[in-house]
Design an enzyme around this catalytic site. Structure first.
Site, PDB file in Angstrom:
ATOM      1  N   HIS A 126      15.643 -16.026  79.417  1.00 46.61           N
ATOM      2  CA  HIS A 126      14.658 -16.024  80.366  1.00 46.61           C
ATOM      3  C   HIS A 126      14.929 -15.687  81.460  1.00 46.61           C
ATOM      4  O   HIS A 126      16.304 -16.299  81.903  1.00 46.61           O
ATOM      5  CB  HIS A 126      13.640 -17.315  80.342  1.00 46.61           C
ATOM      6  N   ASP A 203      18.778 -24.802  78.269  1.00 50.26           N
ATOM      7  CA  ASP A 203      17.227 -24.465  78.970  1.00 50.26           C
ATOM      8  C   ASP A 203      16.386 -24.841  77.642  1.00 50.26           C
ATOM      9  O   ASP A 203      16.343 -24.106  76.750  1.00 50.26           O
ATOM     10  CB  ASP A 203      17.049 -22.904  79.081  1.00 50.26           C
ATOM     11  N   GLN A 206      11.474 -24.061  75.805  1.00 44.23           N
ATOM     12  CA  GLN A 206      10.770 -23.755  74.601  1.00 44.23           C
ATOM     13  C   GLN A 206      11.196 -24.531  73.631  1.00 44.23           C
ATOM     14  O   GLN A 206      10.546 -24.362  72.459  1.00 44.23           O
ATOM     15  CB  GLN A 206      11.089 -22.144  74.317  1.00 44.23           C
ATOM     16  N   LYS A 229       4.232 -26.522  79.452  1.00 47.76           N
ATOM     17  CA  LYS A 229       4.253 -25.951  78.196  1.00 47.76           C
ATOM     18  C   LYS A 229       4.362 -27.063  77.042  1.00 47.76           C
ATOM     19  O   LYS A 229       4.358 -26.800  75.725  1.00 47.76           O
ATOM     20  CB  LYS A 229       5.580 -25.332  77.838  1.00 47.76           C
ATOM     21  N   CYS A 367       9.407 -12.042  80.728  1.00 46.41           N
ATOM     22  CA  CYS A 367      10.408 -12.261  81.866  1.00 46.41           C
ATOM     23  C   CYS A 367      11.689 -12.251  81.109  1.00 46.41           C
ATOM     24  O   CYS A 367      12.711 -13.121  81.426  1.00 46.41           O
ATOM     25  CB  CYS A 367      10.176 -13.960  82.366  1.00 46.41           C
TER      26      CYS A 367
END
Lengths: 411, 126
Positions: A126, A203, A206, A229, A367
């Site tokens: 991302h 990261d 997600q 999220k 993104c």
């Protein structure tokens, strides 16, 4: 419900989400844009209302009842967040979101980079996990390297090994791709990064919402995720960092609440984790995140993962059976994020016509513009699932895709 | 009202003036990075500085394609000053469908591209 399994009950979960009762364009809302942000259960909304309505005060400051209650609630949310990823309390820093968490590391650690140093990210990042690195590398004369993805949309591990050497200082890779749904082998990457003396940053924007996470078992040095999220409010996120690393790092933002002692000449910073949290924090956000984690833990993250796996396998089966649909990413072993395109139709038109049917999906580059150019797509339509989604909703999306064809191609 | 009205879909599937012009007086290409829409416009001018021929190439969503097609029909025969004076509101009126905030860039891409081309042409003449 099948007996003996811990299959989650989506229909009773749905009752906790007030927004799922609303209609869009006269149709019941079908929300399949969870990779962008999730919906919020009553429990989270109530926790925020309770804070503002009953014990709103600043934290860590006032010697009065409300401030004590607010500090207690805020810090107990930090304890929950720490436990959620098996981190220590001092290692769990509240930020604005995963993007800010990654920027914190990039600015604080990245500023120590020099000419000839190398930073490794992947082609599936991302923007939030490569633009900060790209900019720091430009400033410091360091080299930014991209690990390739293979045809299936998986990280090319041979290419990763080829990118690593004694000059590698930082490896920063996403746990789950927000476009392809690929789940990256973070434990293996941690080992490879550490073998060449580099730090490994994950990261987890997600992955934290969708699967059990354990920073000790991954072996990462830093890990970033966002509250919004994972059923929590916007404006709050987490950065995990190993204590010894955080201790040696300079703060990224200066101000109140991160100070031990200030004179006109110098400042001694507060201890962890507050050293990195200048200014009045997002107190309501922290409390809301605590409620969201409580909600997810009640369901069990293994069960969350299994439910989404079932949904994505079902959706993949439906989409792959259509000749004019191209699905991106691996066919197996992936998370509940599915990007696709209908032949000859722009993703924005797919999303706009699905919206007329009350179905929310994302259309665009997500993104991840470098990844889009790698996939040779100007954008994709993306459906992403969560605990409240059902097979029936996927069926409804598949029928709505028929409408898209009908409207735009007359097929 | 639905944006996929018959006239939009007609221009989308049967675009008018699609193609290129060799050695055009005006050429400009632009993209809308938000959704990857891409438009290139080509125009030839007559002696009175009016658009005598106009063509476009485009890639993208139905709204960006249809608006490019409709715009080229609209500006043929008009003077550069007139075309440069077309406002975003004029363009939206031409489309005759309600364009939401997020689709605005798709709807205006062709107009902005053509006007950028006119600007480049005018500067080149000074």
């Amino acid at each position: 419900m099948a007996s003996g399994t811990m299959q989650l009950n989506a229909s009773s979960i749905r009752e906790d989400f007030p927004i799922l009762g609303r209609k869009v364009n006269g149709k019941p809302l079908i929300y399949l844009d969870n990779a962008a942000t999730s919906q919020k259960p009553r429990q989270v909304i109530d926790s925020i209302r309770d804070y503002y309505g009953n014990y709103n005060a600043n934290v860590h400051r006032g010697i009065h009842r409300l401030s004590e209650e607010a500090s207690e609630a805020y810090e107990s949310s930090r304890e929950k967040a720490a436990r959620f990823i098996n981190a220590g309390f001092e290692e769990t820093i509240f930020t604005k979101n995963a993007t800010e968490s990654l920027n914190l590391v990039a600015y604080s650690i990245g500023m120590q980079l020099g000419k000839g140093d190398e930073v490794v990210v992947s082609e599936m990042e991302h923007h939030s996990n490569f633009v900060p690195w790209q900019q720091i590398c430009l400033k410091k004369g360091a080299r930014l390297r991209f690990v390739k993805i293979d045809k299936e949309g998986r990280l090319d591990m041979d290419d990763l090994a080829g990118c690593l050497n004694r000059k590698t200082r930082i490896v920063s890779i996403t746990h789950v791709s927000n476009v392809l749904g690929t789940i990256n082998p973070v434990r293996e990457i941690a080992k490879l990064a550490h073998d060449c003396g580099a730090l490994f940053i994950v990261d987890a924007a997600q992955s934290a919402p969708h699967m059990p996470l354990d920073v000790r078992s991954i072996g990462c040095d830093f890990l970033a995720f966002s509250s919004h999220k994972m059923l929590g409010p916007t404006g709050i996120g987490v950065l995990y960092g190993k204590k010894e690393l955080l201790d040696s790092m300079q703060p990224f933002i200066y101000g109140g609440d991160m100070i031990r002692e200030v004179t006109f000449e110098s400042t001694r910073f507060n201890e962890l984790p507050w050293k990195f949290e200048a200014g009045t924090p997002n107190i309501a956000g922290g409390i809301g995140l605590g409620a969201a984690i409580g909600y997810l833990e009640k369901i069990g993250m293994e069960n969350v993962f299994e439910h989404e796996k079932m949904l994505s396998e079902y959706a993949l089966g439906r989409l792959l059976s259509e000749e004019d649909i191209k699905v991106y990413g691996p066919k197996k072993g992936r998370a509940g994020v599915i990007s696709f395109n209908l032949k000859g139709i722009h993703a924005h038109d797919v999303a706009a016509i699905l919206d007329q049917e009350g179905i929310a999906i994302r259309g665009g580059h997500h993104c991840a513009m470098p990844l889009m150019s790698r996939l040779e797509a100007s954008g994709t339509a993306r459906a992403s699932f969560y605990i409240y989604n059902t097979k029936q909703e996927i069926d409804a999306m598949a029928s709505a895709l028929e409408k898209v064809r009908g409207v735009l191609t007359g097929r | 009202m639905n944006i996929y009205q018959e006239h939009i879909l007609d221009h989308y599937s049967n675009p008018r003036n699609k193609g290129q012009i060799d050695n055009p007086d005006i050429y400009y290409k632009d993209t809308n990075p938000l959704c990857g829409d891409e438009v290139a416009v080509y125009a030839r001018l007559d002696r009175s500085k009016s658009i005598s021929e106009i063509r476009f190439m485009a890639r993208g969503c139905a709204i960006s394609q249809a608006s490019a097609s409709m715009l080229t029909e609209h500006v043929k025969g008009k003077s550069l000053d007139e075309v440069y004076g077309i406002s975003s509101e004029d363009m939206l009126r031409l489309l005759m469908v309600p364009i939401s905030h997020v689709r605005m860039k798709c709807a205006l891409l062709a107009l902005k591209t053509l006007q950028a081309g006119i600007l480049v042409h005018m500067k080149g003449k000074k």
